[in-house]
Design an enzyme around this catalytic site. Structure first.
Site, mmCIF file in Angstrom:
data_model
loop_
_atom_site.group_PDB
_atom_site.id
_atom_site.type_symbol
_atom_site.label_atom_id
_atom_site.label_comp_id
_atom_site.label_asym_id
_atom_site.label_seq_id
_atom_site.Cartn_x
_atom_site.Cartn_y
_atom_site.Cartn_z
ATOM 1 N N ASP A 182 1.010 -1.147 -0.418
ATOM 2 C CA ASP A 182 0.068 0.304 0.228
ATOM 3 C C ASP A 182 0.627 1.256 -0.052
ATOM 4 O OD1 ASP A 182 -2.342 1.874 0.426
ATOM 5 O OD2 ASP A 182 -1.436 2.010 2.603
ATOM 6 N N ASP A 242 -0.039 5.042 1.467
ATOM 7 C CA ASP A 242 -0.083 5.857 2.215
ATOM 8 C C ASP A 242 -0.518 5.732 3.537
ATOM 9 O OD1 ASP A 242 -1.098 8.865 1.855
ATOM 10 O OD2 ASP A 242 -3.062 7.750 0.802
ATOM 11 N N ASP A 246 -1.605 -0.675 6.747
ATOM 12 C CA ASP A 246 -1.071 -0.267 7.333
ATOM 13 C C ASP A 246 -2.756 0.043 8.200
ATOM 14 O OD1 ASP A 246 -2.391 3.295 7.150
ATOM 15 O OD2 ASP A 246 -1.774 1.706 5.797
#
Length: 294
Positions: A67, A69, A228
């Site tokens: 990922d 961000d 996250d």
């Protein structure tokens, strides 16, 4: 690292099914999680690291998917600042600034349409314009303040040294993603960038990760994901891959509900490197080490 021994108990399980504890918190006793039975070292503040992780079955490893961000960079505080200021301008929540908890619940890891509908539930067009203005503010902040997640260079080197395929997979707009990847010096690192809004469905659906595997010509059985957010972990798991959750900002108890293989604090977490070391070892040797030390 010295080998750890787990005493026999009524909770004993075979070494072949011992799992790394999914939590980043420190434990004093053997525990069971909703993911798998897990041992921790008694009378110690460190979870058992020399254990079989869910990554060992991936050999030979082909690809690692990231990922963007919150996974490559600590961008959530910048998104939070931009959203808080923009929402205040439109009088959202009666003009009361949103909390970080509200940001995590309603915005973190979400695509632009979902974000727009939180701000303007009855007016998607106006909501999307709001999101575009918010992204402009985020981009300004990112150019000035964006920083990598701790240990990113270390895991980058690990991936590069093994010649693995790699993809960035994100719900962020392409402009944002390309800005962050460039700011981090990773433009030449990734083989492909997959954008959730450019797929039929974004995260939490598996489509972006499945698209990444398709483009990389990699198998889900020989790849894993770094994520996250609850939305992102859900997407990676739904795509059939083990997901290592990064609990840097989002609440650990929320992330665990998405069923990651385990959680780490950042890329320097010893739990991650214990798992990667096991992945590098021949299968037979892994079991021999466990048999000797449990």
């Amino acid at each position: 690292m010295s080998h750890l021994r787990v005493p026999c108990s009524s909770n004993y399980v075979s070494p072949s099914v011992v799992k790394i504890c999914p939590s980043t918190k420190l434990h004093l006793t053997c525990t069971k999680t909703n993911l798998a039975q897990t041992f921790t070292k008694p009378s110690s503040l460190h979870c058992l690291l020399r254990s079989m992780s869910s990554l060992t079955g991936l050999a030979p490893l082909e690809a690692v998917l990231f990922d963007v961000d919150g996974t490559l960079c600590d961008s959530d505080p910048l998104h939070y600042e931009a959203l808080r200021e923009m929402l205040l301008k439109i009088g959202f929540n009666g003009g009361v600034p949103i909390t970080e908890e509200f940001f995590v619940e309603k915005f973190s890891g979400k695509n632009n349409v979902d974000t727009a509908l939180v701000a303007f539930p009855d007016d998607l067009e106006q909501g999307l314009k709001f999101v575009a203005d918010k992204e402009t503010m985020f981009q300004r902040l990112a150019r000035e303040q964006l920083k990598p997640v701790k240990g990113l260079d270390k895991v980058r080197t690990w991936v590069e040294n093994r010649g693995l395929k790699r993809a960035a997979v994100t719900n962020s707009p392409r402009t944002n993603a390309e800005l962050m990847i460039s700011k981090l010096g990773l433009s030449d690192f990734f083989d492909v960038l997959i954008i959730g809004d450019e797929c039929e469905r974004g995260k939490p659906h598996p489509d972006p990760y499945l698209k990444a595997l398709e483009v990389l010509k990699a198998s889900k059985d020989h790849a894993f994901v770094f994520e996250d957010s609850f939305s992102g972990i859900t997407a990676g798991v739904a795509a059939g891959m083990p997901v290592i959750g990064i609990a840097s900002r989002n609440p650990e108890d929320l992330l665990i509900k998405a069923k990651p293989s385990f959680l780490i604090k950042d890329y320097e977490d010893s739990k991650l490197w214990a798992a990667l070391e096991e992945l590098d070892k021949p299968d037979v040797k892994k079991l021999e080490i466990l048999d000797k030390n449990i």
